[in-house]
Design a protein around this motif. Structure first.
Motif, mmCIF file in Angstrom:
data_model
loop_
_atom_site.group_PDB
_atom_site.id
_atom_site.type_symbol
_atom_site.label_atom_id
_atom_site.label_comp_id
_atom_site.label_asym_id
_atom_site.label_seq_id
_atom_site.Cartn_x
_atom_site.Cartn_y
_atom_site.Cartn_z
ATOM 1 N N LYS A 185 0.812 -1.204 0.000
ATOM 2 C CA LYS A 185 0.000 0.000 0.000
ATOM 3 C C LYS A 185 0.854 1.266 0.000
ATOM 4 C CE LYS A 185 -3.769 2.511 0.444
ATOM 5 N NZ LYS A 185 -4.959 2.484 -0.393
ATOM 6 N N ASN A 186 1.962 1.272 0.765
ATOM 7 C CA ASN A 186 2.771 2.494 0.812
ATOM 8 C C ASN A 186 3.377 2.822 -0.553
ATOM 9 O OD1 ASN A 186 4.647 0.442 0.751
ATOM 10 N ND2 ASN A 186 5.772 1.101 2.566
ATOM 11 N N GLU A 187 3.618 1.796 -1.373
ATOM 12 C CA GLU A 187 4.118 2.041 -2.721
ATOM 13 C C GLU A 187 3.017 2.646 -3.597
ATOM 14 O OE1 GLU A 187 6.686 1.977 -6.133
ATOM 15 O OE2 GLU A 187 6.917 2.178 -3.969
ATOM 16 N N THR A 188 1.779 2.213 -3.372
ATOM 17 C CA THR A 188 0.658 2.798 -4.109
ATOM 18 C C THR A 188 0.546 4.291 -3.804
ATOM 19 O OG1 THR A 188 -0.538 0.690 -4.045
ATOM 20 C CG2 THR A 188 -1.833 2.666 -4.524
ATOM 21 N N ARG A 189 0.660 4.638 -2.523
ATOM 22 C CA ARG A 189 0.617 6.057 -2.140
ATOM 23 C C ARG A 189 1.770 6.828 -2.794
ATOM 24 N NH1 ARG A 189 -4.138 7.890 0.246
ATOM 25 N NH2 ARG A 189 -4.863 6.367 1.764
ATOM 26 N N ARG A 190 2.964 6.224 -2.793
ATOM 27 C CA ARG A 190 4.119 6.899 -3.394
ATOM 28 C C ARG A 190 3.888 7.144 -4.879
ATOM 29 N NH1 ARG A 190 8.240 6.512 -6.429
ATOM 30 N NH2 ARG A 190 7.737 4.387 -7.075
ATOM 31 N N LEU A 191 3.334 6.133 -5.564
ATOM 32 C CA LEU A 191 3.055 6.282 -6.990
ATOM 33 C C LEU A 191 1.998 7.350 -7.249
ATOM 34 C CD1 LEU A 191 3.075 2.531 -8.050
ATOM 35 C CD2 LEU A 191 4.646 4.309 -8.878
ATOM 36 N N ALA A 192 1.019 7.457 -6.355
ATOM 37 C CA ALA A 192 -0.009 8.495 -6.510
ATOM 38 C C ALA A 192 0.619 9.879 -6.496
ATOM 39 C CB ALA A 192 -1.053 8.360 -5.404
ATOM 40 N N HIS A 193 1.584 10.093 -5.596
ATOM 41 C CA HIS A 193 2.298 11.371 -5.554
ATOM 42 C C HIS A 193 3.143 11.551 -6.825
ATOM 43 C CE1 HIS A 193 1.263 12.851 -1.556
ATOM 44 N NE2 HIS A 193 1.405 11.626 -1.087
ATOM 45 N N GLU A 194 3.838 10.481 -7.221
ATOM 46 C CA GLU A 194 4.687 10.556 -8.401
ATOM 47 C C GLU A 194 3.876 10.889 -9.649
ATOM 48 O OE1 GLU A 194 7.765 7.466 -8.897
ATOM 49 O OE2 GLU A 194 6.845 7.117 -10.858
ATOM 50 N N LEU A 195 2.664 10.372 -9.728
ATOM 51 C CA LEU A 195 1.791 10.619 -10.872
ATOM 52 C C LEU A 195 1.060 11.956 -10.763
ATOM 53 C CD1 LEU A 195 0.282 7.028 -11.122
ATOM 54 C CD2 LEU A 195 1.692 8.113 -12.888
ATOM 55 N N GLY A 196 1.219 12.633 -9.619
ATOM 56 C CA GLY A 196 0.589 13.932 -9.428
ATOM 57 C C GLY A 196 -0.916 13.862 -9.253
ATOM 58 N N LEU A 197 -1.414 12.796 -8.653
ATOM 59 C CA LEU A 197 -2.854 12.618 -8.502
ATOM 60 C C LEU A 197 -3.375 13.415 -7.317
ATOM 61 C CD1 LEU A 197 -3.139 8.769 -9.140
ATOM 62 C CD2 LEU A 197 -3.270 10.652 -10.792
ATOM 63 N N SER A 198 -4.495 14.065 -7.507
ATOM 64 C CA SER A 198 -5.071 14.907 -6.453
ATOM 65 C C SER A 198 -5.572 14.093 -5.262
ATOM 66 C CB SER A 198 -6.231 15.728 -7.028
ATOM 67 O OG SER A 198 -7.230 14.884 -7.575
ATOM 68 N N VAL A 199 -5.752 12.790 -5.435
ATOM 69 C CA VAL A 199 -6.287 11.930 -4.362
ATOM 70 C C VAL A 199 -5.182 11.196 -3.609
ATOM 71 C CG1 VAL A 199 -8.501 11.607 -5.503
ATOM 72 C CG2 VAL A 199 -6.611 10.019 -5.988
ATOM 73 N N ALA A 200 -3.935 11.606 -3.786
ATOM 74 C CA ALA A 200 -2.804 10.860 -3.222
ATOM 75 C C ALA A 200 -2.908 10.651 -1.720
ATOM 76 C CB ALA A 200 -1.494 11.570 -3.565
ATOM 77 N N GLU A 201 -3.475 11.621 -1.001
ATOM 78 C CA GLU A 201 -3.593 11.500 0.452
ATOM 79 C C GLU A 201 -5.040 11.260 0.904
ATOM 80 O OE1 GLU A 201 -1.286 11.223 2.686
ATOM 81 O OE2 GLU A 201 0.245 11.326 1.116
ATOM 82 N N LYS A 202 -5.893 10.908 -0.025
ATOM 83 C CA LYS A 202 -7.294 10.677 0.325
ATOM 84 C C LYS A 202 -7.432 9.445 1.213
ATOM 85 C CE LYS A 202 -11.871 10.155 -1.781
ATOM 86 N NZ LYS A 202 -12.645 10.150 -3.047
ATOM 87 N N ALA A 203 -8.282 9.530 2.228
ATOM 88 C CA ALA A 203 -8.495 8.406 3.146
ATOM 89 C C ALA A 203 -9.128 7.236 2.404
ATOM 90 C CB ALA A 203 -9.392 8.838 4.305
ATOM 91 N N ASP A 204 -8.798 6.026 2.848
ATOM 92 C CA ASP A 204 -9.400 4.842 2.267
ATOM 93 C C ASP A 204 -10.874 4.758 2.657
ATOM 94 O OD1 ASP A 204 -6.993 4.026 1.154
ATOM 95 O OD2 ASP A 204 -6.414 2.899 2.947
#
Length: 382
Positions: A185-204
Motif C-alpha cells: 500500500k505504501n508504494e501505491t501512495r508513493r506512486l499516486a504522488h509521483e503521478l501527481g494525482l489529487s487523491v494521493a492522500e485521500k483516506a481509504d
C-alpha cells in the motif's frame, strides 16, 4: 506479451478501469496510462448521491465521483459515470437487509463484486471493445499452465482482498486484471504522488459504503421499518435474561451492547429470527468446528476433489487448515476446521484456499448456512 498478459502492444490494448474515486483505482488508471495503454475510466454511481456527497470514507457516490472525474481529466483519459443505483439497490442493499432480518451477517461487498462490478460493469467494458477490465483490488491473478487465470492473495497481507472475490467466475477472471496485487500500500501512495494525482492522500473507504459509521440497524430500519420486532435475550438453557428491540442490532460473537447484568461476560451465540430470540452464552460456546456452505463457487469452473485446504471465515483472519468434503448433488460443501474458530456466523463467506501460505491460490468459497458448535450446551439449545 504486454504487462497485462495480452499479445498486443499497449497502445493497441483498450483497458477499462473501474474508478471509484479513491487512491487505489486512480493509481491503476495512472500506471496503465503511463505504460501506453488505451485507458477508459468508468465510475459507478451506486447509491444516495446527495447524502453521501460530503461523507468521509464513502465510495461510488458524491465526492468520489467528482474525484474520479478530476483524476481522469488530469490523466487525459475518457471518463464515464454510469447510474447503477437501481441495480445496486435491488442486488445488494435489499439482499443485505433481508439477510440481516433472517438472522445472518451478510457481506455486501461480495455481492457487489458478483452482481454489479464483475457482471454489469464487465459487460459494459465489453460493449466498449475493451480487452480487459482493471480494478484497484489488492489481489493477484496469473496465467495458469493448464489455461485460464488463477487468483492469489496479494503481496501486502494487510491489504489482501481475495476474501471478497471468491465468487468470481473463470470467464470473468480471464477478463479481469488487478495491477496492485504485487504492490504494498505504501508504494501505491508513493506512486499516486509521483503521478501527481489529487487523491494521493485521500483516506481509504471505511465500513460498508452505504452504511454510515457502520450502523447497520439504522439502514435496515429505514429500508424495512416494520420488519424488526422486539424479543427475548436468553441463555443456552432458554432462561430469559433480558429484552431486545430487534435481532438486527446483534451479530454472532458480539459482546458489547447486550445490557445484561449477569456478572460474567456473555456473547451472542445464535440469532433466531422465527422466535425473535437472541441466544447468549460464554465465549467457549462460540467455538465452531464444522461449517456447511451453500452457493458454492469454484474459480476454475469445476469442483476440486475432497482434500486438505485452508479457509477464512472472516476477512480479518488468516487462512486456517481445514478439510473439504463436497456434496456435488446438493451443490454444497462441508468444512471441518483443524482448529475451532470463534464467531463464525451464518451469512458470512467461507473462502477456500489451496494452502495457508501468504500467496495462496483461491480455489473458491461459499456462504455459511449452518455451523456446528463444540459446546454441548450450544448444540442442545440448537
Amino acid at each position: 506479451m504486454n504487462s497485462l498478459d495480452l499479445p498486443k502492444a499497449p497502445h493497441e490494448t483498450r483497458v477499462v478501469v473501474a474508478m471509484s474515486g479513491g487512491v487505489d483505482s486512480s493509481v491503476v488508471a495512472g500506471l496503465l496510462k503511463r505504460q501506453g495503454y488505451d485507458v477508459v475510466g468508468i465510475t459507478l454511481q451506486l447509491y444516495d448521491h446527495g447524502a453521501a456527497t460530503h461523507r468521509k470514507g464513502a465510495c461510488c457516490a458524491g465526492q468520489d465521483i467528482h474525484d474520479a472525474r478530476r483524476v481522469a481529466e488530469a490523466l487525459g483519459i475518457p471518463h464515464y459515470v454510469l447510474d447503477y443505483e437501481d441495480r445496486f439497490r435491488e442486488s445488494v442493499i435489499d439482499r443485505f437487509a433481508e439477510s440481516y432480518l433472517a438472522g445472518e451477517t451478510p457481506i455486501p461487498c461480495v455481492e457487489c463484486n458478483r452482481s454489479i462490478k464483475f457482471r454489469d460493469l464487465l459487460a459494459t467494458a465489453r460493449d466498449l471493445d475493451a480487452d480487459v477490465l482493471a480494478t484497484g483490488h489488492y489481489v493477484a491473478s496469473r496465467p495458469m499452465p493448464q489455461g485460464g487465470r488463477g487468483l492469489y492473495r496479494a503481496l501486502d497481507p494487510a491489504r489482501d482482498q481475495s476474501y471478497f472475490l471468491y465468487a468470481t467466475t473463470a470467464e470473468q477472471l480471464d477478463f479481469l486484471r488487478f495491477p496492485l496485487g504485487e504492490l504494498p500500500k505504501n508504494e501505491t501512495r508513493r506512486l499516486a504522488h509521483e503521478l501527481g494525482l489529487s487523491v494521493a492522500e485521500k483516506a481509504d473507504s471505511q465500513d460498508i459504503c452505504f452504511v454510515p459509521q457502520g450502523r447497520y440497524a439504522d439502514v435496515i430500519a429505514r429500508l424495512r421499518p416494520d420488519a424488526a420486532r422486539a424479543g427475548d435475550i436468553v441463555d443456552l438453557s432458554g432462561r430469559v435474561l433480558g429484552r431486545h428491540e430487534g435481532i438486527v442490532n446483534y451479530t454472532v460473537g458480539q459482546r458489547r451492547g447486550l445490557r445484561l447484568s449477569i456478572g460474567e461476560p456473555l456473547y451472542v451465540v445464535r440469532l433466531e429470527p422465527d422466535t425473535a430470540r437472541v441466544i447468549v452464552g460464554p465465549r467457549e460456546a462460540l467455538a465452531t468446528s464444522r461449517i456447511r456452505l451453500t452457493d458454492v463457487n469454484w474459480l476454475s469452473g469445476t469442483a476440486p476433489a475432497d482434500l486438505p485446504v485452508a479457509v477464512r471465515v472472516r476477512s480479518t483472519r488468516e487462512p486456517r487448515a481445514a478439510s473439504l468434503t463436497l456434496d456435488a448433488a446438493a451443490g454444497t460443501a462441508e468444512i471441518v476446521l483443524a482448529t475451532p474458530e470463534d464467531g463464525v456466523s451464518p451469512g458470512q463467506a467461507c473462502v477456500i484456499y489451496a494452502d495457508d501460505g501468504p500467496r495462496a491460490q483461491v480455489l473458491g468459497g461459499g456462504t455459511i448456512r449452518r455451523i456446528d458448535a463444540l459446546q454441548a450446551g450450544a448444540a442442545q439449545a440448537a
